[in-house]
Design a protein around this motif. Structure first.
Motif, PDB file in Angstrom:
ATOM      1  N   LEU A  34      30.602  32.689  39.259  1.00  0.00           N
ATOM      2  CA  LEU A  34      31.804  31.747  39.824  1.00  0.00           C
ATOM      3  C   LEU A  34      31.251  30.650  40.426  1.00  0.00           C
ATOM      4  O   LEU A  34      30.196  29.946  41.297  1.00  0.00           O
ATOM      5  CB  LEU A  34      32.031  32.904  41.851  1.00  0.00           C
ATOM      6  N   ARG A  35      31.817  29.993  39.466  1.00  0.00           N
ATOM      7  CA  ARG A  35      31.140  27.763  39.935  1.00  0.00           C
ATOM      8  C   ARG A  35      32.015  27.424  40.928  1.00  0.00           C
ATOM      9  O   ARG A  35      32.993  27.725  40.775  1.00  0.00           O
ATOM     10  CB  ARG A  35      31.009  27.338  38.642  1.00  0.00           C
ATOM     11  N   VAL A  36      31.915  26.435  41.767  1.00  0.00           N
ATOM     12  CA  VAL A  36      32.749  26.070  42.496  1.00  0.00           C
ATOM     13  C   VAL A  36      32.247  24.969  42.433  1.00  0.00           C
ATOM     14  O   VAL A  36      31.587  24.495  42.892  1.00  0.00           O
ATOM     15  CB  VAL A  36      33.263  26.419  43.854  1.00  0.00           C
ATOM     16  N   GLU A  37      33.155  23.697  41.950  1.00  0.00           N
ATOM     17  CA  GLU A  37      32.204  22.060  41.414  1.00  0.00           C
ATOM     18  C   GLU A  37      33.545  21.242  42.491  1.00  0.00           C
ATOM     19  O   GLU A  37      34.428  21.084  42.252  1.00  0.00           O
ATOM     20  CB  GLU A  37      32.816  22.009  39.888  1.00  0.00           C
ATOM     21  N   ASN A  38      32.498  20.547  43.520  1.00  0.00           N
ATOM     22  CA  ASN A  38      32.964  19.339  44.298  1.00  0.00           C
ATOM     23  C   ASN A  38      34.830  19.669  44.714  1.00  0.00           C
ATOM     24  O   ASN A  38      35.640  18.644  44.476  1.00  0.00           O
ATOM     25  CB  ASN A  38      33.490  18.111  43.151  1.00  0.00           C
ATOM     26  N   ILE A  39      35.046  20.927  45.395  1.00  0.00           N
ATOM     27  CA  ILE A  39      35.818  20.796  45.530  1.00  0.00           C
ATOM     28  C   ILE A  39      36.971  20.480  47.076  1.00  0.00           C
ATOM     29  O   ILE A  39      35.798  20.312  48.484  1.00  0.00           O
ATOM     30  CB  ILE A  39      37.071  22.170  45.142  1.00  0.00           C
ATOM     31  N   SER A  40      38.098  19.783  47.077  1.00  0.00           N
ATOM     32  CA  SER A  40      37.836  19.172  48.620  1.00  0.00           C
ATOM     33  C   SER A  40      39.293  19.733  48.619  1.00  0.00           C
ATOM     34  O   SER A  40      40.430  19.717  48.022  1.00  0.00           O
ATOM     35  CB  SER A  40      38.255  17.354  48.706  1.00  0.00           C
ATOM     36  N   PHE A  41      40.149  20.039  49.533  1.00  0.00           N
ATOM     37  CA  PHE A  41      40.904  20.347  50.389  1.00  0.00           C
ATOM     38  C   PHE A  41      41.979  20.024  51.487  1.00  0.00           C
ATOM     39  O   PHE A  41      40.621  19.059  53.063  1.00  0.00           O
ATOM     40  CB  PHE A  41      41.335  21.760  49.975  1.00  0.00           C
ATOM     41  N   ALA A  42      42.966  19.776  52.193  1.00  0.00           N
ATOM     42  CA  ALA A  42      42.940  19.037  53.168  1.00  0.00           C
ATOM     43  C   ALA A  42      44.885  19.680  53.930  1.00  0.00           C
ATOM     44  O   ALA A  42      45.847  19.931  52.877  1.00  0.00           O
ATOM     45  CB  ALA A  42      43.727  17.749  53.318  1.00  0.00           C
ATOM     46  N   TYR A  43      45.010  20.332  54.977  1.00  0.00           N
ATOM     47  CA  TYR A  43      46.374  20.112  55.181  1.00  0.00           C
ATOM     48  C   TYR A  43      47.031  19.324  55.779  1.00  0.00           C
ATOM     49  O   TYR A  43      46.619  18.476  56.818  1.00  0.00           O
ATOM     50  CB  TYR A  43      46.491  21.493  56.603  1.00  0.00           C
ATOM     51  N   ASP A  44      48.301  18.854  54.935  1.00  0.00           N
ATOM     52  CA  ASP A  44      48.551  17.537  55.774  1.00  0.00           C
ATOM     53  C   ASP A  44      47.606  16.452  55.422  1.00  0.00           C
ATOM     54  O   ASP A  44      47.075  16.267  54.015  1.00  0.00           O
ATOM     55  CB  ASP A  44      49.566  17.011  56.948  1.00  0.00           C
ATOM     56  N   THR A  45      47.448  15.739  56.147  1.00  0.00           N
ATOM     57  CA  THR A  45      46.481  14.726  56.590  1.00  0.00           C
ATOM     58  C   THR A  45      45.336  15.474  57.244  1.00  0.00           C
ATOM     59  O   THR A  45      44.368  13.896  57.164  1.00  0.00           O
ATOM     60  CB  THR A  45      46.963  13.617  56.859  1.00  0.00           C
ATOM     61  N   GLN A  46      44.988  16.601  56.731  1.00  0.00           N
ATOM     62  CA  GLN A  46      42.876  17.278  57.577  1.00  0.00           C
ATOM     63  C   GLN A  46      42.694  17.638  57.056  1.00  0.00           C
ATOM     64  O   GLN A  46      42.996  18.568  56.461  1.00  0.00           O
ATOM     65  CB  GLN A  46      44.249  18.301  59.465  1.00  0.00           C
ATOM     66  N   PRO A  47      41.842  16.938  56.791  1.00  0.00           N
ATOM     67  CA  PRO A  47      40.381  17.761  55.854  1.00  0.00           C
ATOM     68  C   PRO A  47      39.545  19.001  56.087  1.00  0.00           C
ATOM     69  O   PRO A  47      39.420  19.039  57.184  1.00  0.00           O
ATOM     70  CB  PRO A  47      39.370  16.718  55.617  1.00  0.00           C
ATOM     71  N   VAL A  48      39.999  19.989  55.543  1.00  0.00           N
ATOM     72  CA  VAL A  48      38.936  21.377  55.956  1.00  0.00           C
ATOM     73  C   VAL A  48      38.617  20.939  55.568  1.00  0.00           C
ATOM     74  O   VAL A  48      37.298  21.804  55.682  1.00  0.00           O
ATOM     75  CB  VAL A  48      40.562  22.377  55.703  1.00  0.00           C
ATOM     76  N   LEU A  49      38.162  20.783  53.733  1.00  0.00           N
ATOM     77  CA  LEU A  49      37.195  20.902  52.802  1.00  0.00           C
ATOM     78  C   LEU A  49      36.271  19.664  52.357  1.00  0.00           C
ATOM     79  O   LEU A  49      37.537  19.369  51.513  1.00  0.00           O
ATOM     80  CB  LEU A  49      36.532  22.260  52.343  1.00  0.00           C
ATOM     81  N   LYS A  50      35.316  19.930  52.317  1.00  0.00           N
ATOM     82  CA  LYS A  50      34.960  18.395  51.934  1.00  0.00           C
ATOM     83  C   LYS A  50      33.950  18.777  50.659  1.00  0.00           C
ATOM     84  O   LYS A  50      32.553  18.843  50.825  1.00  0.00           O
ATOM     85  CB  LYS A  50      34.723  16.871  52.807  1.00  0.00           C
ATOM     86  N   ASN A  51      34.617  17.935  49.407  1.00  0.00           N
ATOM     87  CA  ASN A  51      33.436  18.335  48.292  1.00  0.00           C
ATOM     88  C   ASN A  51      31.938  19.287  48.459  1.00  0.00           C
ATOM     89  O   ASN A  51      31.061  19.253  48.267  1.00  0.00           O
ATOM     90  CB  ASN A  51      32.523  17.189  48.225  1.00  0.00           C
ATOM     91  N   VAL A  52      32.929  20.400  48.187  1.00  0.00           N
ATOM     92  CA  VAL A  52      32.001  21.692  48.165  1.00  0.00           C
ATOM     93  C   VAL A  52      31.987  22.495  47.130  1.00  0.00           C
ATOM     94  O   VAL A  52      32.801  23.184  45.964  1.00  0.00           O
ATOM     95  CB  VAL A  52      33.074  23.205  48.490  1.00  0.00           C
ATOM     96  N   SER A  53      30.628  22.259  46.798  1.00  0.00           N
ATOM     97  CA  SER A  53      29.872  23.088  45.533  1.00  0.00           C
ATOM     98  C   SER A  53      28.867  24.609  45.741  1.00  0.00           C
ATOM     99  O   SER A  53      28.199  24.331  46.588  1.00  0.00           O
ATOM    100  CB  SER A  53      29.422  21.701  44.765  1.00  0.00           C
ATOM    101  N   PHE A  54      29.013  24.789  44.844  1.00  0.00           N
ATOM    102  CA  PHE A  54      28.219  26.589  45.228  1.00  0.00           C
ATOM    103  C   PHE A  54      29.041  27.173  43.939  1.00  0.00           C
ATOM    104  O   PHE A  54      29.333  27.484  42.577  1.00  0.00           O
ATOM    105  CB  PHE A  54      28.069  26.915  46.152  1.00  0.00           C
ATOM    106  N   ASN A  55      27.580  28.271  43.471  1.00  0.00           N
ATOM    107  CA  ASN A  55      27.975  29.377  42.144  1.00  0.00           C
ATOM    108  C   ASN A  55      27.240  30.039  42.670  1.00  0.00           C
ATOM    109  O   ASN A  55      26.339  30.074  43.358  1.00  0.00           O
ATOM    110  CB  ASN A  55      26.825  28.522  40.887  1.00  0.00           C
ATOM    111  N   ILE A  56      28.032  31.358  42.356  1.00  0.00           N
ATOM    112  CA  ILE A  56      26.941  32.752  42.381  1.00  0.00           C
ATOM    113  C   ILE A  56      27.532  33.559  41.340  1.00  0.00           C
ATOM    114  O   ILE A  56      28.307  33.775  40.525  1.00  0.00           O
ATOM    115  CB  ILE A  56      28.711  33.524  43.493  1.00  0.00           C
ATOM    116  N   GLU A  57      25.723  34.024  41.226  1.00  0.00           N
ATOM    117  CA  GLU A  57      26.268  35.049  40.079  1.00  0.00           C
ATOM    118  C   GLU A  57      26.563  36.571  39.859  1.00  0.00           C
ATOM    119  O   GLU A  57      27.586  37.122  41.720  1.00  0.00           O
ATOM    120  CB  GLU A  57      24.742  35.488  39.964  1.00  0.00           C
ATOM    121  N   LYS A  58      26.813  37.434  38.815  1.00  0.00           N
ATOM    122  CA  LYS A  58      28.387  38.711  38.707  1.00  0.00           C
ATOM    123  C   LYS A  58      27.145  39.419  39.403  1.00  0.00           C
ATOM    124  O   LYS A  58      25.655  39.706  39.835  1.00  0.00           O
ATOM    125  CB  LYS A  58      27.893  38.988  37.837  1.00  0.00           C
TER     126      LYS A  58
END
Length: 323
Positions: A2-26
Motif C-alpha cells: 500500500l502506497r500513500v503519496e502526498n495526500i491532503s484532505f479537507a472538510y469544507d475549508t478545514q484541513p484534516v490531512l496534510k501531505n500524508v505519505s507512507f508505505n505498508i508492505e503486504k
C-alpha cells in the motif's frame, strides 16, 4: 504494498490531512495512533475509498485507488473497513449478517465459513440471535466477522475493540491477529489502546494535526519515542533532566516511563508523594520532584506527604534520545 503519496484532505475549508505519505508492505499489521481529531478515521476512509482526496495518490499492489468519484459503489473491492457504526441489519440473525455477501451456490461451504468466523469472534452461541437483541460489544464482534467474511487483502479497523468488555477483549485480539497473520491479511488499526499497539502490530504510524510524525517499528518507537507527544500516546510519561540522574555532561532531557523509576530510600533524589492510584500489579504514584510532577510505579500505596528517594538505571538514559 500500500502506497500513500502526498495526500491532503479537507472538510469544507478545514484541513484534516496534510501531505500524508507512507508505505505498508503486504501482510504487515500497522497501528495508527494520535490524539482525537488528528485525522485517523479520515485516513482510513480515504484508503478504503469513501472519501475523495483533493491532492495526492494511493496505490495497492501498483493499482491506483481512484476513490468514490470513480466507483458506482464506494469502497475498494479488496479491502474492508470496520467503522465504529457497525452497519449491520438489525432484524436478521448474527449468522445471516456475517454471511450476507457470501455465495449461496455452495451452502455447505458458506455455512462452514460462517461457523469459522463465529468461532474467531466467539459468537457461536448467538448464531441465530437477531442483531437487534445484542449488546454494543456483541454487535462490534459481528461486524468484525462480517468484514472478514470475503477474505479481504486489507482490513481497516477503527477502534475495533472499543465497545468490548475487558475480559473478552484480550482473547478476541489474539484470535483476530492470529487469523490475520495466518492468512497474510494486511491490517491498519486506528486505536487509543496501547495493548492494541504494543502486542499485535509490526509498525506504528503517528499522526499529529493531520501530519505524519513518524513511522517506525512499534517496539523501537516505544523504547525510544521521538518526542513527548509520541510517548504520551502509550500512557503516562516523564520528561527528566539528564544531568539529575547521570554523570553525563550533556544538557537536555529524556523521556522516562513510570515503570522505569524505582523507589530507593538510599537515593539523594527525593520526591514528595501527592497521590497513589491502584493499577493492578502496582500503584501509579504521583509526586513532586524539582517543582514538577513525576509519575512512577510502586508495589505499595505511598501516602502523602511522604518523602521517598527515587532512582533510574543509567542504561535507560544511554539508549534514549536527548532533547
Amino acid at each position: 504494498m500500500l502506497r500513500v503519496e502526498n495526500i491532503s484532505f479537507a472538510y469544507d475549508t478545514q484541513p484534516v490531512l496534510k501531505n500524508v505519505s507512507f508505505n505498508i508492505e503486504k501482510g504487515q499489521h500497522i497501528a495508527l495512533i494520535g490524539a482525537s481529531g488528528c485525522g485517523k478515521s479520515t485516513l482510513l476512509k480515504i484508503i478504503y475509498g469513501l472519501l475523495q482526496v483533493q491532492n495526492g495518490e494511493l496505490f495497492w499492489d501498483d493499482e491506483k485507488l481512484l476513490g468514490p468519484l470513480f466507483h458506482l459503489v464506494p469502497g475498494e473491492e479488496k479491502m474492508k473497513y470496520l467503522s465504529q457504526g457497525f452497519e449491520l441489519q438489525p432484524f436478521r440473525s448474527v449468522a445471516e449478517n456475517i454471511g450476507q455477501y457470501l455465495s449461496n451456490f455452495e451452502p455447505e461451504q458458506k455455512r462452514g465459513r460462517v461457523n469459522e468466523l463465529l468461532e474467531i469472534v466467539e459468537m457461536i452461541d448467538f448464531a441465530h440471535t437477531k442483531v437487534e437483541n445484542l449488546s454494543g460489544g456483541q454487535k462490534q464482534r459481528v461486524a468484525l466477522a462480517k468484514a472478514l467474511a470475503k477474505r479481504p487483502e486489507v482490513l481497516l479497523l477503527d477502534e475495533p475493540f472499543g465497545n468490548i468488555d475487558n475480559f473478552r477483549r484480550s482473547s478476541l485480539r489474539r484470535n483476530l491477529y492470529r487469523y490475520l497473520k495466518r492468512n497474510k491479511i494486511t491490517s491498519i488499526t486506528a486505536t487509543h489502546d496501547k495493548t492494541d499497539i504494543l502486542s499485535f502490530t509490526d509498525q506504528t504510524i503517528v499522526i499529529r494535526q493531520g501530519e505524519i510524525l513518524t513511522q517506525k517499528n512499534t517496539i523501537d518507537l516505544y523504547q525510544n519515542p521521538t518526542n513527548y507527544y509520541v510517548a504520551s500516546l502509550f500512557g503516562e510519561v516523564n520528561e527528566m533532566a539528564l544531568s539529575l540522574f547521570t554523570n553525563s555532561k550533556k544538557e537536555g532531557t529524556v523521556l522516562i516511563y513510570p515503570h522505569e523509576i524505582k523507589v530507593d530510600q538510599n537515593s539523594d533524589k527525593k520526591v514528595r508523594v501527592k497521590n497513589a492510584y491502584f493499577i493492578g500489579n502496582d500503584y501509579l504514584t504521583e509526586a513532586v520532584f524539582e517543582n514538577t510532577i513525576v509519575f512512577f510505579n510502586h508495589n505499595k500505596a505511598l501516602k502523602a506527604p511522604e518523602i521517598v528517594g527515587i532512582t533510574i538505571a543509567e542504561e535507560i538514559f544511554q539508549k534514549r534520545t536527548v532533547f
